[in-house]
Design an enzyme around this catalytic site. Structure first.
Site, short mmCIF file in Angstrom:
data_model
loop_
_atom_site.label_atom_id
_atom_site.label_comp_id
_atom_site.label_asym_id
_atom_site.label_seq_id
_atom_site.Cartn_x
_atom_site.Cartn_y
_atom_site.Cartn_z
N ASP A 1 0.76 -1.17 0.11
CA ASP A 1 -0.19 0.13 0.19
C ASP A 1 0.91 1.39 -0.02
O ASP A 1 0.86 1.99 1.00
CB ASP A 1 -0.81 -0.04 1.14
CG ASP A 1 -1.86 1.29 1.13
OD1 ASP A 1 -2.00 1.69 0.26
OD2 ASP A 1 -2.62 1.57 2.31
N ASN B 1 1.94 6.67 3.36
CA ASN B 1 2.66 5.55 3.93
C ASN B 1 4.35 5.91 3.70
O ASN B 1 4.94 4.76 3.88
CB ASN B 1 1.96 4.33 3.47
CG ASN B 1 0.94 4.05 4.10
OD1 ASN B 1 0.37 4.70 5.07
ND2 ASN B 1 0.10 3.27 3.47
N ASP C 1 2.94 1.27 7.53
CA ASP C 1 1.64 0.57 7.13
C ASP C 1 1.96 -0.56 6.32
O ASP C 1 1.63 -0.70 4.95
CB ASP C 1 0.63 1.36 6.58
CG ASP C 1 -0.27 2.30 7.76
OD1 ASP C 1 0.22 1.87 8.82
OD2 ASP C 1 -0.80 3.15 7.36
#
Length: 259
Positions: A185, A190, A203
């Site tokens: 992701d 992130n 993450d």
């Protein structure tokens, strides 16, 4: 999810120093996130999602240690209703921060560089698999459980059902996967940056061996949405057009609708 303020299990209260915890609302990880000056704690309901548990994130963070910059695990605890993951706070700001996006060339350059370095890691060393046989099975479980948020589909798919999206994914599955170690992701929130450096990837609960386009699709979409499509195309140029399959970019954006 526990409401503010953060209430830690006894084991983590003994591990972490007393601190003032601030709730973080950025991101869509499905977990509650709190931070202090030096640490971050994520809290997630048990049994809430088979896609990315905090135990899975803990194991991935441990594997990434010494390979690429990422938070260090400080502690992990499970209670009757929740998981808790404590880790070090990465210094810097998310790539999505307005102070970062004032310099879009720097953002896309650092993002392309980070993805190339991540995708260059030897897949033989990575114990986590997020290949299509895994993710399509998880997507089907999400659809059957009725946990897909159809109202959150991208604009071009508004009004569609999760079942129709899954059926299209099954029908148009690529014949082959270009496997690398992926983030899972890599949207702009992130990746944490400071100046000219990526200070850390966060993450990482969906990280693992997958087609490189699983990352490229979500990174391209994030840059398009936060900057614009021109910068998203620039990202692909910097990453390497010879490695990009536009059909797969669309496929993995479609797949992400079910997570």
């Amino acid at each position: 999810m526990p409401a503010d303020p953060l209430h830690l299990p006894d084991s983590l209260r003994r591990t972490l120093p007393a601190a003032r915890w601030e709730r973080v609302t950025l991101g869509k990880s499905g977990a509650g996130v709190w931070r202090s000056t030096k640490y971050v704690v994520k809290v997630q309901g048990r049994g809430g999602s088979p896609v990315s548990t905090l135990l899975q994130e803990r194991e991935r963070l441990r594997w990434f240690a010494g390979r690429l910059p990422a938070p260090q695990v400080v502690g992990y605890e499970v209670t009757t209703g929740h998981e808790y993951l404590a880790m070090t706070r990465v210094p810097g700001i998310p790539m999505s921060d307005p102070d970062a996006t004032l310099h879009p060339q720097r953002v896309v350059d650092l993002l392309a560089r980070a993805l190339r370095e991540l995708h260059a890691l030897p897949i033989r060393d990575c114990p986590f698999r997020m290949t299509l046989d895994v993710t399509l099975r998880l997507a089907r479980e999400q659809v059957e459980a009725g946990t897909v948020d159809e109202a959150d589909f991208d604009e071009e798919r508004r009004g569609r059902t999760a079942v129709s999206v899954f059926n299209e994914l099954a029908r148009t599955r690529p014949d082959a996967e270009d496997l690398v170690v992926t983030h899972g992701d890599p949207c702009l929130p992130n990746l944490i940056v400071s100046g000219e450096h990526v200070e850390g990837l966060i993450d990482l609960g969906r990280a693992g061996i997958a087609d490189r386009h699983a990352d490229l699709a979500l990174a391209w979409r994030s840059v398009r949405d936060i900057l614009d499509e021109g910068w998203a195309e620039r990202l692909l140029d910097l990453y390497g057009r010879d490695l990009v399959d536009r059909g797969k970019i669309g496929y993995f954006m479609l797949l992400d609708e079910l997570f």
